[in-house]
Design an enzyme around this catalytic site. Sequence first.
Site: not given
Ligand code: COS
Length: 388
Positions: A370, A374, A347, A157-158
């Site tokens: 992005e 959810e 329509g 999905w790039i």
């Molecule tokens: N900005 C900077 N750092 C961030 C951050 C943000 N918005 N959100 C999380 N972090 C950091 C945390 O501080 C943590 O750092 P440390 O390891 O130093 O403590 C690390 O990242 C991990 O954070 P967390 O434990 O909250 O991560 P999770 O695995 O629980 O994931 C979600 C959090 C689910 C919110 C994240 O994986 C996400 O946003 N997923 C969606 C991805 C996405 O948007 N995909 C689409 C791709 S582009 S089409």
Amino acid sequence: MDFSFTDDQLSIQSMARDFARKRIAPVAAELDQKGEFPLDNIREMGQLGLMGIEVPEQYGGAGMDSISYVLAMIEIAAADCAHSTIMSVNNTLYCNGLLKFASEEQKQKYVRPIASGQAIGAFALTEPQSGSDATAMRCRAVKQGDGSYVVNGKKSWITSGPVARYILLFAMTDPDKHARGISAFMIDTARAGFHRGKTEPKLGIRASATCEIEFEDYHVPAADVIGEEGHGFRIAMGVLDAGRIGIASQAVGLARAAYEATLDYARERKAFGQAIGSFQMIQAKIADMKCKLEAAYWLTLRAAFAKQQAEQGAAGGRFSTEAAVAKLTASEAAMWITHQAVQVHGGMGYSKEMPLERYFRDAKITEIYEGTSEIQRLVIARNETGLR
Ligand code: COS
């Protein structure tokens, strides 16, 4: 509190609106139907400064602020969502991340060509088995004795993958460390070991190009590592916070186009001897569309303002909640408004002779990419409650 815009902000808004109306709107339906990438328009948008709005002039950009970016994105998206998708990836997922985390030399080499429209950039995080759960990635980058890395794996999905010259890649450097074992790399697609895979046949934003990419013993020189090893996940999440404001802007532009078309139609179309806009059931839809559109617009500007404040303040200041609130509100507003717009047009809303069905198809992706709706709810609720 002052809700007015600066002269610079109004000027880029008006330039983007002019380009969108003259160059994008007339070809949008045909490009959508053919699934054709608008290369000439994207190059021209780069020359106008629309591919690096927040990029300082010394790196080839327009050197403007986040509010300007939102205003310009809205205008482009109102004409065609696919153009705004390409614009948003170049501006935020690609340039924004590099501006924050790349070295001076990396910025000169990799930001300038994208911000000035000479080349197209992409962002590679998602894989076939990992979307929302980004830390489950399998793409591996193994460090060599000289500080370079060898990358193997697949990304999916790039956006702009089929045409991108440079890609900001996230790969696992230490799987035992999960989020802290991910690093960021700059990929030059002209190098050996990089392959483009199948192109995705999509419901909407069909003029944007999306594909899988694959790395087979791809060699990344030490000079092309972005930020420190193990900081990749934080870089990706920070970049996505900015990206989500871009998608919110896109959703606002799309919703505005559907709303304005509906207003015109409700005034012109007659049924039972009256303009349909005089019927209460249509009026209720128009009032609800207006409220959702206004809420989405102002929350998106509010998120851009929060981003500017965070970037001017202490290093690492976040605007994750504001960005997630804006993206969630705007994408759900765009989906609802385009749905209602098709309904009011009856329509004609279902016909390819009008753009309503395209708006409806295009809106869906804003609730998915992005970070799905959810994920936005999860980010907001975690930040509000402090619980995980
Ligand atoms: N900005 C900077 N750092 C961030 C951050 C943000 N918005 N959100 C999380 N972090 C950091 C945390 O501080 C943590 O750092 P440390 O390891 O130093 O403590 C690390 O990242 C991990 O954070 P967390 O434990 O909250 O991560 P999770 O695995 O629980 O994931 C979600 C959090 C689910 C919110 C994240 O994986 C996400 O946003 N997923 C969606 C991805 C996405 O948007 N995909 C689409 C791709 S582009 S089409």
